[in-house]
Design a protein around this motif. Structure first.
Motif, PDB file in Angstrom:
ATOM      1  N   PRO A 119     -22.440  -3.148 -14.124  1.00 21.57           N
ATOM      2  CA  PRO A 119     -23.357  -2.911 -13.186  1.00 21.57           C
ATOM      3  C   PRO A 119     -23.416  -1.478 -12.327  1.00 21.57           C
ATOM      4  O   PRO A 119     -22.309  -1.176 -12.150  1.00 21.57           O
ATOM      5  CB  PRO A 119     -22.980  -3.919 -12.195  1.00 21.57           C
ATOM      6  N   LEU A 120     -24.416  -0.852 -12.118  1.00 21.67           N
ATOM      7  CA  LEU A 120     -24.432   0.370 -11.508  1.00 21.67           C
ATOM      8  C   LEU A 120     -24.040   0.255 -10.020  1.00 21.67           C
ATOM      9  O   LEU A 120     -23.447   1.349  -9.403  1.00 21.67           O
ATOM     10  CB  LEU A 120     -25.830   1.302 -11.985  1.00 21.67           C
ATOM     11  N   CYS A 121     -24.687  -0.463  -9.351  1.00 22.92           N
ATOM     12  CA  CYS A 121     -24.448  -0.810  -7.877  1.00 22.92           C
ATOM     13  C   CYS A 121     -23.099  -0.531  -7.478  1.00 22.92           C
ATOM     14  O   CYS A 121     -22.773   0.367  -6.574  1.00 22.92           O
ATOM     15  CB  CYS A 121     -25.311  -1.645  -7.223  1.00 22.92           C
ATOM     16  N   PRO A 122     -22.492  -1.438  -7.973  1.00 25.74           N
ATOM     17  CA  PRO A 122     -20.737  -1.369  -7.536  1.00 25.74           C
ATOM     18  C   PRO A 122     -20.143  -0.066  -7.867  1.00 25.74           C
ATOM     19  O   PRO A 122     -19.428   0.423  -7.211  1.00 25.74           O
ATOM     20  CB  PRO A 122     -20.319  -2.544  -8.458  1.00 25.74           C
TER      21      PRO A 122
ATOM     22  N   SER B 162     -29.497  12.405   0.608  1.00 31.36           N
ATOM     23  CA  SER B 162     -30.665  11.139   0.684  1.00 31.36           C
ATOM     24  C   SER B 162     -30.434  10.457  -0.583  1.00 31.36           C
ATOM     25  O   SER B 162     -29.929  10.691  -1.655  1.00 31.36           O
ATOM     26  CB  SER B 162     -32.158  12.019   0.704  1.00 31.36           C
ATOM     27  N   VAL B 163     -30.760   8.971  -0.309  1.00 31.01           N
ATOM     28  CA  VAL B 163     -31.025   8.257  -1.546  1.00 31.01           C
ATOM     29  C   VAL B 163     -31.451   8.872  -2.585  1.00 31.01           C
ATOM     30  O   VAL B 163     -31.267   8.564  -3.837  1.00 31.01           O
ATOM     31  CB  VAL B 163     -32.008   6.895  -0.982  1.00 31.01           C
TER      32      VAL B 163
ATOM     33  N   VAL C  65     -29.363   3.049  -5.659  1.00 30.41           N
ATOM     34  CA  VAL C  65     -28.609   3.734  -4.557  1.00 30.41           C
ATOM     35  C   VAL C  65     -28.709   3.161  -3.229  1.00 30.41           C
ATOM     36  O   VAL C  65     -27.864   3.021  -2.413  1.00 30.41           O
ATOM     37  CB  VAL C  65     -29.046   5.269  -4.707  1.00 30.41           C
ATOM     38  N   GLN C  66     -30.099   2.708  -2.890  1.00 32.17           N
ATOM     39  CA  GLN C  66     -30.334   2.041  -1.685  1.00 32.17           C
ATOM     40  C   GLN C  66     -29.460   0.746  -1.343  1.00 32.17           C
ATOM     41  O   GLN C  66     -28.798   0.360  -0.484  1.00 32.17           O
ATOM     42  CB  GLN C  66     -31.849   1.898  -1.525  1.00 32.17           C
ATOM     43  N   ALA C  67     -29.433   0.131  -2.643  1.00 36.64           N
ATOM     44  CA  ALA C  67     -28.720  -1.243  -2.387  1.00 36.64           C
ATOM     45  C   ALA C  67     -27.028  -1.113  -2.415  1.00 36.64           C
ATOM     46  O   ALA C  67     -26.173  -1.649  -1.710  1.00 36.64           O
ATOM     47  CB  ALA C  67     -28.875  -1.787  -3.801  1.00 36.64           C
ATOM     48  N   ALA C  68     -26.609   0.142  -3.073  1.00 34.55           N
ATOM     49  CA  ALA C  68     -25.248   0.439  -2.686  1.00 34.55           C
ATOM     50  C   ALA C  68     -25.143   0.933  -1.330  1.00 34.55           C
ATOM     51  O   ALA C  68     -23.968   0.292  -0.836  1.00 34.55           O
ATOM     52  CB  ALA C  68     -24.798   1.796  -3.619  1.00 34.55           C
ATOM     53  N   MET C  69     -26.002   1.974  -0.786  1.00 29.93           N
ATOM     54  CA  MET C  69     -25.769   2.134   0.534  1.00 29.93           C
ATOM     55  C   MET C  69     -25.917   0.853   1.625  1.00 29.93           C
ATOM     56  O   MET C  69     -24.897   0.820   2.498  1.00 29.93           O
ATOM     57  CB  MET C  69     -26.845   3.045   1.044  1.00 29.93           C
TER      58      MET C  69
ATOM     59  N   GLU D 149     -22.817  -0.271   4.080  1.00 26.49           N
ATOM     60  CA  GLU D 149     -23.146  -0.568   5.414  1.00 26.49           C
ATOM     61  C   GLU D 149     -22.479  -1.737   5.882  1.00 26.49           C
ATOM     62  O   GLU D 149     -21.577  -1.907   6.876  1.00 26.49           O
ATOM     63  CB  GLU D 149     -24.637  -0.331   5.768  1.00 26.49           C
ATOM     64  N   GLU D 150     -22.729  -2.873   4.996  1.00 28.71           N
ATOM     65  CA  GLU D 150     -22.219  -4.239   5.424  1.00 28.71           C
ATOM     66  C   GLU D 150     -20.594  -4.196   5.556  1.00 28.71           C
ATOM     67  O   GLU D 150     -19.908  -5.023   6.068  1.00 28.71           O
ATOM     68  CB  GLU D 150     -22.546  -5.309   4.339  1.00 28.71           C
ATOM     69  N   GLN D 151     -20.017  -3.348   4.526  1.00 25.02           N
ATOM     70  CA  GLN D 151     -18.442  -3.187   4.351  1.00 25.02           C
ATOM     71  C   GLN D 151     -17.887  -2.671   5.719  1.00 25.02           C
ATOM     72  O   GLN D 151     -16.818  -2.196   5.990  1.00 25.02           O
ATOM     73  CB  GLN D 151     -18.329  -2.655   3.000  1.00 25.02           C
ATOM     74  N   GLY D 152     -18.783  -1.566   6.327  1.00 24.30           N
ATOM     75  CA  GLY D 152     -18.378  -1.144   7.608  1.00 24.30           C
ATOM     76  C   GLY D 152     -17.868   0.546   7.425  1.00 24.30           C
ATOM     77  O   GLY D 152     -17.449   1.167   8.106  1.00 24.30           O
TER      78      GLY D 152
END
Length: 120
Positions: free
Chosen positions: A10-13, A36-37, A51-55, A59-62
């Motif tokens: 999976p690319l996002c991780p 930028s994304v 990329v947006q999903a990764a960002m 953000e959720e991870q701080g």
């Protein structure tokens, strides 16, 4: 950025892993605005939504924060990025040892193999 993404994972991780590593290792400084994304998507050859999903995950991870209309920024405190990189290193190392075990090597043999291995 010189990232190599594995199209079989999976690319996002992978984007999260690469960004986290770059942040923890100082490629991106605290409070620095990230590309930028769309720029990141173009550089790594993926859909901007990935990329947006990764960002968002980072953000959720701080690790990152966003400023509406301005972009994504590295948090001032790098603790979360450094801890995430440490966990990633542990996971990758454990996976390597599991693979070597399937090849018939004990943990001790694997450690000795690493010590003797010619990196060049």
């Amino acid at each position: 950025m010189n990232w190599t993404l594995d199209k079989h994972r999976p690319l996002c991780p992978q984007i999260c892993e690469n960004l986290c590593r770059d942040i923890a290792m100082g490629v991106f400084a605290p409070e620095q605005r990230l590309p930028s994304v769309r720029e990141l998507a173009a550089v790594v050859g993926v859909n901007p939504n990935t990329v947006q999903a990764a960002m968002n995950a980072m953000e959720e991870q701080g690790i990152l924060y966003s400023v509406r209309g301005s972009g994504w920024y590295v948090r001032e405190d790098l603790t979360c990025a450094q801890e995430a990189l440490s966990r990633l290193r542990q996971e990758k190392t454990a996976a390597y040892f599991r693979i070597m075990e399937t090849l018939g090597m004990t943990e001790t043999e694997t450690k000795q193999f690493i010590k003797e291995w010619d990196y060049e």
